[in-house]
Design a protein around this motif. Structure first.
Motif, PDB file in Angstrom:
ATOM      1  N   GLU A 170      -6.514   2.932  -8.997  1.00 27.66           N
ATOM      2  CA  GLU A 170      -8.083   2.304  -8.115  1.00 27.66           C
ATOM      3  C   GLU A 170      -8.039   1.270  -7.821  1.00 27.66           C
ATOM      4  N   LEU A 171      -8.491   0.788  -8.997  1.00 30.30           N
ATOM      5  CA  LEU A 171      -9.450  -0.499  -8.892  1.00 30.30           C
ATOM      6  C   LEU A 171      -8.207  -1.431  -8.407  1.00 30.30           C
ATOM      7  N   GLU A 174       1.076  -0.849  -0.560  1.00 27.18           N
ATOM      8  CA  GLU A 174       0.099   0.289   0.191  1.00 27.18           C
ATOM      9  C   GLU A 174       1.157   0.998  -0.051  1.00 27.18           C
ATOM     10  N   GLN A 175       2.173   0.826   0.703  1.00 25.53           N
ATOM     11  CA  GLN A 175       2.993   2.619   0.956  1.00 25.53           C
ATOM     12  C   GLN A 175       3.475   2.670   0.013  1.00 25.53           C
ATOM     13  N   ALA A 221       0.806   7.915  -3.884  1.00 23.57           N
ATOM     14  CA  ALA A 221       0.164   9.095  -5.286  1.00 23.57           C
ATOM     15  C   ALA A 221      -0.761   9.671  -5.186  1.00 23.57           C
ATOM     16  N   ALA A 222      -0.667  10.648  -4.937  1.00 20.82           N
ATOM     17  CA  ALA A 222      -1.780  11.953  -4.697  1.00 20.82           C
ATOM     18  C   ALA A 222      -3.341  11.208  -5.395  1.00 20.82           C
ATOM     19  N   SER A 223      -2.957  11.381  -6.628  1.00 18.49           N
ATOM     20  CA  SER A 223      -4.249  10.796  -7.933  1.00 18.49           C
ATOM     21  C   SER A 223      -3.834   9.030  -8.550  1.00 18.49           C
ATOM     22  N   LEU A 224      -4.364   8.278  -8.348  1.00 25.52           N
ATOM     23  CA  LEU A 224      -4.085   7.341  -8.849  1.00 25.52           C
ATOM     24  C   LEU A 224      -5.066   6.837 -10.524  1.00 25.52           C
ATOM     25  N   THR A 225      -4.898   6.236 -11.799  1.00 22.03           N
ATOM     26  CA  THR A 225      -5.606   6.054 -12.298  1.00 22.03           C
ATOM     27  C   THR A 225      -6.684   4.864 -11.892  1.00 22.03           C
ATOM     28  N   LEU A 231      -6.501  -4.373  -2.824  1.00 27.38           N
ATOM     29  CA  LEU A 231      -5.697  -5.236  -1.771  1.00 27.38           C
ATOM     30  C   LEU A 231      -6.172  -4.391  -0.495  1.00 27.38           C
ATOM     31  N   LYS A 232      -7.494  -3.257  -0.784  1.00 26.84           N
ATOM     32  CA  LYS A 232      -7.943  -2.661   0.656  1.00 26.84           C
ATOM     33  C   LYS A 232      -9.022  -3.965   1.027  1.00 26.84           C
ATOM     34  N   ALA A 233      -9.086  -4.441  -0.043  1.00 19.88           N
ATOM     35  CA  ALA A 233     -10.344  -5.629   0.038  1.00 19.88           C
ATOM     36  C   ALA A 233      -9.313  -6.683   1.347  1.00 19.88           C
ATOM     37  N   GLY A 234      -8.138  -7.119   0.790  1.00 15.29           N
ATOM     38  CA  GLY A 234      -7.322  -7.380   1.531  1.00 15.29           C
ATOM     39  C   GLY A 234      -6.574  -7.316   2.801  1.00 15.29           C
TER      40      GLY A 234
END
Length: 179
Positions: free
Chosen positions: A147-148, A133-134, A139-143, A153-156
């Motif tokens: 983002e998907l 994640e780090q 980055a401030a903005s992601l494509t 990763l956040k689900a994990g």
């Protein structure tokens, strides 16, 4: 999920040699879908025969004759078909939960050590997810694609956090009774 479709998705993300693909499975994809190197190479051969992927000799690695696999349009169509038509299996089998059921019926079966091992493994995996994640999503903005990937990763991360909280609740139930 099937191994061929996991491989196709990985190749859609980035055309790769079999070796590089196997390393990606070891380092990232394998956290949610496991495939051995042998399975990957076997499936790559089948996908070439099926016309889902093509093989290109890597010119920069002429001495090694490195083969790079690329998804063909029919392979991309197969992934889309699979996503649309394959139902999710709600019958998730978790062996430790089954062992807990046995413990509930038979009596104490000494699962504390196994639970402690699982907690350690899940903590290590959560730490790895946090490192990814780090490293990859700071980055401030992601494509949209990023983002998907971050959502996956956040689900994990959430799954690991939830499982660890649950294990904390279960721990007193599987520890040996104090005399």
């Amino acid at each position: 999920m099937s191994t061929p479709h996991a491989i196709l998705i990985a190749l859609l993300e980035k055309p790769s040699s079999g070796y590089d693909l196997a390393r990606r499975f070891d380092r990232a994809i394998g956290y949610f879908w496991h495939a051995t190197h042998q399975q990957i190479y076997r499936e790559l051969g089948r996908m070439v025969e099926a016309g889902w992927v093509s093989v290109i000799e890597d010119e920069t690695a002429a001495a090694s004759r490195k083969k790079v696999y690329c998804v063909l349009p029919v392979g991309r169509d197969e992934v889309a078909r699979w996503v649309r038509e394959t139902p999710l299996d709600l019958d998730s089998r978790n062996v430790f939960l089954l062992k807990l059921r046995a413990d509930a019926v038979i009596g104490p079966l000494g699962l504390a050590e196994e639970l402690a091992r699982l907690v350690a493994e899940n903590r290590a995996r959560l730490a790895t997810y946090r490192e990814i994640e780090q490293r990859d999503f700071g980055a401030a903005s992601l494509t949209r694609g990023q983002e998907l990937q971050y959502a996956i990763l956040k689900a994990g991360i959430h799954t690991q956090e939830m499982w660890l909280a649950w294990a904390q609740e279960v721990r007193p139930l599987v520890e040996p009774a104090q005399a």
